[in-house]
Write a protein that holds these residues in place. Structure first.
Motif, PDB file in Angstrom:
ATOM      1  N   ALA A 173       0.838  -1.207   0.000  1.00 54.78           N
ATOM      2  CA  ALA A 173       0.000   0.000   0.000  1.00 54.78           C
ATOM      3  C   ALA A 173       0.869   1.252   0.000  1.00 54.78           C
ATOM      4  N   ALA A 174       1.929   1.231   0.814  1.00 53.76           N
ATOM      5  CA  ALA A 174       2.828   2.380   0.874  1.00 53.76           C
ATOM      6  C   ALA A 174       3.511   2.598  -0.468  1.00 53.76           C
TER       7      ALA A 174
ATOM      8  N   VAL B 160      -3.936   4.318  -6.321  1.00 48.68           N
ATOM      9  CA  VAL B 160      -4.583   4.866  -5.134  1.00 48.68           C
ATOM     10  C   VAL B 160      -5.678   3.927  -4.642  1.00 48.68           C
ATOM     11  N   GLN B 161      -6.465   3.432  -5.578  1.00 49.97           N
ATOM     12  CA  GLN B 161      -7.550   2.519  -5.193  1.00 49.97           C
ATOM     13  C   GLN B 161      -7.001   1.222  -4.608  1.00 49.97           C
TER      14      GLN B 161
ATOM     15  N   TRP C 113      -6.482   8.364   0.590  1.00 46.84           N
ATOM     16  CA  TRP C 113      -7.698   9.179   0.588  1.00 46.84           C
ATOM     17  C   TRP C 113      -7.406  10.569   0.036  1.00 46.84           C
ATOM     18  N   GLY C 114      -6.343  11.204   0.514  1.00 41.96           N
ATOM     19  CA  GLY C 114      -6.050  12.579   0.108  1.00 41.96           C
ATOM     20  C   GLY C 114      -5.691  12.695  -1.353  1.00 41.96           C
ATOM     21  N   ILE C 115      -4.773  11.837  -1.815  1.00 46.17           N
ATOM     22  CA  ILE C 115      -4.353  11.892  -3.215  1.00 46.17           C
ATOM     23  C   ILE C 115      -5.502  11.478  -4.125  1.00 46.17           C
ATOM     24  N   GLY C 116      -6.273  10.494  -3.677  1.00 45.66           N
ATOM     25  CA  GLY C 116      -7.443  10.080  -4.453  1.00 45.66           C
ATOM     26  C   GLY C 116      -8.456  11.198  -4.589  1.00 45.66           C
TER      27      GLY C 116
ATOM     28  N   ARG D 242     -15.030  15.119  -2.764  1.00 45.19           N
ATOM     29  CA  ARG D 242     -15.382  15.651  -1.442  1.00 45.19           C
ATOM     30  C   ARG D 242     -15.389  14.543  -0.393  1.00 45.19           C
ATOM     31  N   GLN D 243     -15.973  13.389  -0.747  1.00 47.93           N
ATOM     32  CA  GLN D 243     -16.036  12.270   0.205  1.00 47.93           C
ATOM     33  C   GLN D 243     -14.639  11.773   0.562  1.00 47.93           C
ATOM     34  N   TRP D 244     -13.789  11.623  -0.450  1.00 51.40           N
ATOM     35  CA  TRP D 244     -12.434  11.132  -0.186  1.00 51.40           C
ATOM     36  C   TRP D 244     -11.645  12.153   0.639  1.00 51.40           C
TER      37      TRP D 244
END
Length: 949
Positions: free
Chosen positions: A655-656, A678-679, A706-709, A723-725
């Motif tokens: 993930a990292a 990202v996903q 979440w932020g980059i997505g 907005r949700q992410w």
């Protein structure tokens, strides 16, 4: 006989009891009696014929430090054995079943009043100011009183006298220590809270409810299960939270009764404690709190201690009161002599000579008078020229030390190696003795008021309590320590280190700073480096990067003393990782120091076998290169991280690696490649339950995903998903609590809002972001937060907004950070256009293009070309505007940036001479837009298409 200030001197049967000299005689022969047994006998004799309850005895003799009644029962048995008494048929000590004990024998004699009256000399003006401050505190007006003066001036004596005058007031005492705990955040405050908890068991409940982050730092107050539960639940703790919790705790405690908090020797304290004092002093809600702090002003100034500046600022704001203590004048010295050596006081020459020799320093005066008392008969003052008193306080202390028995001298020297305060078990291990014997010897020295004083008991892992003692003054410890021969000192430090590792193995992290210093002075450099790393990780876990850097710097300073080899590389790697993480939490990873730390980590990893923990070092490198705008280098490291994750079959590393690679691709406009990564990172972290990483790993894969997505969704036109992410990223960052990640999540959310022109939301969000930056001193957050705030102001009609954007861009560049640099320049262009400053817009536009080309940061090229189109239109250059808008649309389409493409095609169609083909392209693009979130650009598109239909 119930006045405890008056020592007893009396007889019962064949026994003679002399409290002042701590002696019990039977038929003229001394009877050996342990200090606690002597204390119990004293209390029973003082209340002879009256029942003394068990609680009263525990309070008076043990301070009721959670000592069980079985300890008291054992002590009573020892006392009866010494007196030859029978519990069933008592002659002296009678048991009142389940209640307490009573002295029942006949007594001859009374309490003896000392010929030397007790009491503080001078200081009445200062005591009056303290009493006035206490009265204000009792009325709900919090008070901070600073007592300043040189070593030996009598700061502690004056405070003790003040505390004694308050009677039963709730008091908590904390001591800063020079030799141990360097850099340990909040050490004296935790000491005070531990003392309060020992005196009042209900405090644990309040800590659990109001200040759990502080309870977690006092693990001996709770069981291991609760510790683990708190650690899991408080993973999001920040230094800000600790400050707020402490203030809330104080305000709730003082709602019941006033509290006097005393913190001594702040010239040795850590920066976190200074920030806490600042926070409490500036709080406005009422609190019946009086906080007395002491320090030596010359040492604050000489060491450029942060408290030095703070005390001036708080005094200027009338938030603290400073009391400067002076030495004895001749009249006060004469008063002291009248009490202790009347023969000297009668002769003014004696007073002048002693004042000249001691400069009136109270501690020097007291020791010099003691020395004279030893050297001359009570009635023989002699000539001042004949006095054999050393010319310095250190000389007096040395002479007193020379009169000690060898065993007592060895004990005190071992204790001096441990610090101003010490545990008996550690000293016992150093001397090859047992803790009970050492405690009894220390008790005896304390009873004679020679060298030592009792300190709070220390709770151990098995539930037992250990005796602790403190030197009566730091100068005593200093003099004893300095006279130890160098080789003997090294040996004692090694024994102290071994004792800590054996007796504190269950909480080795809590004593890591002390252990590091013992290893360092015991000349074991590698062990000291490991211990400094452990202490640094503990400090970083409390979100105290400045204290972490102090500890790490000290550890790295030992490199030249460590032997070459793998163990040295491992120790250095641990320290360099902490250094990089601490800099990331403060000045930033792109400063020369931050880059050096992470590059050194990379070099050390090349020298060591690959392991999972070492693979995580690459995440720091990725973000160092990313923040520096070196995206190709960042991509190369991210690919290596992905390979390492596969080699170790570690999904968290995967993930990292995925999210690290995604951000480098996104900044280069490769949105379609970044989004699957990202996903994937999000799916992996969710499957793992979003595990928390060590403090040295600053960048949480889940929060980053979440932020980059969110940013990627914003560029592809998924407004609601963006907005949700963004909200999920902010929530995750708040959960883990790392300030750097909280700042990054806020920045991503602001980028989303900027993308859709939501200036009011950006205004509110960046104001909070700037509070975070200031609070945690996040150097690399200053520029972006100020630039975004300026953009929002400019877009809401504030002409000063442009200058804020420009200042933010300059501050960002000054830190060596170039991540998103072209995006910040686009904000400057947009703010200039909003302010109709076309010259500034042209200047920033050229800067933006230059940076995008230099960094390879192509994500913002469509925005910059669209801004060039707007500028050209404003200047009447419609052909140039059309060309720029077309270029923007083409680049956005290549990136898959639907949002930017829509803006560019709308600009084309709004220019004079728009062709039907251009309208068709806009119509086709609008048909691909499925998000229903309102956006002014969409409204303009729909209006234009409706008019063209």
């Amino acid at each position: 006989m119930d006045d405890p200030s008056v020592p007893l001197s009396l007889r019962f049967g064949p026994f003679a009891f002399d409290e002042a000299n701590a002696r019990l005689l039977a038929e003229g022969q001394a009877i050996t009696l342990a200090p606690k047994a002597f204390g119990v006998l004293t209390e029973l004799l003082r209340h002879a014929g009256t029942l003394v309850t068990k609680d009263a005895l525990l309070d008076s003799v043990w301070g009721h430090r959670h000592v069980s009644e079985s300890v008291l029962k054992t002590t009573i048995s020892e006392l009866r054995a010494a007196l030859g008494d029978d519990a069933k048929h008592p002659r002296w000590v009678e048991t009142a079943s389940r209640r307490g004990y009573r002295f029942i024998g006949p007594i001859e004699g009374t309490a003896t009043v000392l010929s030397e009256p007790r009491g503080l000399i001078g200081r009445e003006p200062e005591l009056a100011r303290l009493r006035a401050a206490w009265a204000r505190a009792a009325g709900g007006q919090r008070q901070l009183c600073c007592v300043a003066g040189e070593a030996g001036i009598g700061k502690t004596a004056m405070i003790d006298a003040f505390v004694a005058s308050l009677g039963e007031a709730a008091t908590a005492h904390g001591q800063c220590i020079e030799q141990v705990g360097e850099g340990e955040p909040y050490l004296p405050v935790l000491d005070a809270l531990a003392g309060l908890a020992r005196a009042d068991a209900s405090l644990v409940t309040q800590l659990r409810r109001v200040a759990p982050t502080w309870l977690l730092q006092l693990p001996w107050l709770i069981d291991r299960e609760e510790q683990e539960r708190l650690q899991a639940g408080l993973a999001s703790s920040t230094q800000d939270r600790m400050l707020r919790e402490f203030s809330e705790l104080v305000e709730q405690l003082t709602a019941v009764r006033p509290l006097l908090l005393i913190t001594e020797d702040l010239h040795w304290c850590d920066e976190a404690t200074v920030r806490l004092i600042d926070h409490v002093a500036r709080r406005r809600p009422p609190a019946r709190l009086m906080w007395i702090v002491t320090y030596r002003t010359p040492e604050l100034v000489a060491n450029d201690h942060p408290l030095n500046g703070l005390r001036h600022e708080l005094r200027a704001r009338r938030l603290c009161e400073e009391l400067l203590l002076d030495p004895f004048n001749k009249a006060e010295l004469a008063t002291y002599l009248a009490r202790h050596r009347p023969g000297l006081a009668a002769d003014e020459a004696h007073v002048r000579r002693l004042h000249r020799q001691t400069d009136g320093l109270p501690l020097f005066v007291a020791n010099a008078v003691d020395e004279l008392s030893t050297a001359t008969a009570p009635g023989d003052a002699g000539s001042p020229d004949d006095w054999a008193v050393p010319d310095s306080l250190a000389g007096v202390i040395e002479r007193q030390r020379a009169r000690l028995a060898p065993d007592a001298a060895a004990l005190l020297e071992a204790a001096a190696v441990c610090g101003v305060e010490f545990a008996c078990s550690i000293v016992a291990h150093m001397l090859g003795s047992d803790a009970a014997t050492v405690a009894a010897d220390c008790d005896e020295l304390a009873r004679r008021q020679a060298w030592l004083a009792p300190a709070a008991l220390e709770p151990l892992a098995d539930g037992t309590l250990e005796a602790r003692f403190t030197f009566r003054h730091a100068l005593y410890r200093q003099a004893l320590y300095q006279r130890i021969a160098p080789s003997a000192r090294v040996a004692l430090h090694r024994r102290a280190a071994a004792a800590l590792e054996q007796w504190r193995a269950d909480r080795i992290d809590a004593v890591a700073a002390a252990l590091a210093l013992h290893h360092e002075r015991g000349l074991d450099a590698q062990a000291a480096m490991r211990a400094y790393a452990a202490a640094g990780e503990r400090a970083l876990g409390r979100f105290a990067p400045h204290e972490t850097l102090l500890l790490v710097t000290r550890g790295l300073g030992l490199l030249d003393r460590a032997s070459e080899g793998e163990s040295r590389c491992e120790a250095e790697l641990a320290l360099q990782q902490l250094r990089g993480a601490a800099l990331a939490q403060s000045t930033g990873v792109t400063t020369p120091e931050g880059r050096a730390a992470y590059l050194r980590c990379a070099a050390l990893c090349e020298l060591l076998p690959p392991t999972r923990p070492r693979a995580w070092v690459m995440t720091g490198l990725v973000w160092m290169f990313t923040a520096s705008g070196e995206y190709l280098q960042a991509e190369a490291i991210a690919l290596r991280l992905c390979a390492a994750a596969d080699a170790f079959d570690d999904d968290l590393l995967r993930a990292a690696g995925a999210v690290s690679l995604a951000v480098t691709l996104l900044q280069r406009g490769r949105i379609g490649e970044a989004m699957p990564l990202v996903q994937r990172a999000r799916a992996l972290t969710e499957a793992l339950g979003h595990p928390r990483l060590p403090p040295t790993v600053m960048h949480d894969p889940s929060a980053l995903a979440w932020g980059i997505g969110a940013v990627a969704h914003a560029y592809t036109g998924a407004v609601d998903l963006a907005r949700q992410w963004a909200e999920a990223g902010a929530a995750r960052a708040a959960e883990i609590g790392v300030p750097v990640m909280r700042g990054f999540a806020a920045r991503c959310a602001s980028i989303v809002d900027v993308r859709f022109g939501r200036a009011q939301q950006v205004l509110a969000r960046t104001q909070r972001m700037r509070e975070l930056v200031r609070e945690h001193q996040l150097g690399q957050g200053e520029g972006p937060s100020r630039a975004m705030l300026g953009w929002a102001r400019a877009r809401t009609g504030d002409a000063a907004g442009l200058s804020d954007v420009e200042a933010g861009c300059a501050a960002h560049a000054a830190t060596g950070a170039w991540f998103e640099a072209s995006g910040l320049r686009w904000m400057a262009v947009d703010a200039a256009l909003a302010s109709n400053d076309l010259a500034a817009a042209r200047r920033h536009l050229e800067d933006g293009f230059a940076m995008a080309q230099r960094l390879g940061e192509t994500l913002h090229l469509p925005d910059l070309w669209a801004a060039r189109a707007t500028l050209a239109e404003r200047e009447g250059e419609f052909a140039a505007a059309r060309e720029a808008a077309a270029t923007s649309a083409r680049l956005a389409a290549e990136q898959g940036a639907l949002t930017a493409e829509l803006i560019a095609r709308l600009a084309l169609c709004e220019l004079p001479g728009a062709s039907p083909a251009e309208l068709d392209d806009l119509r086709a693009l609008r048909a691909r837009w499925h998000d229903t979130t309102p956006w002014p650009v969409l409204a303009r598109v729909d209006a234009l298409l409706a008019a063209g239909a």
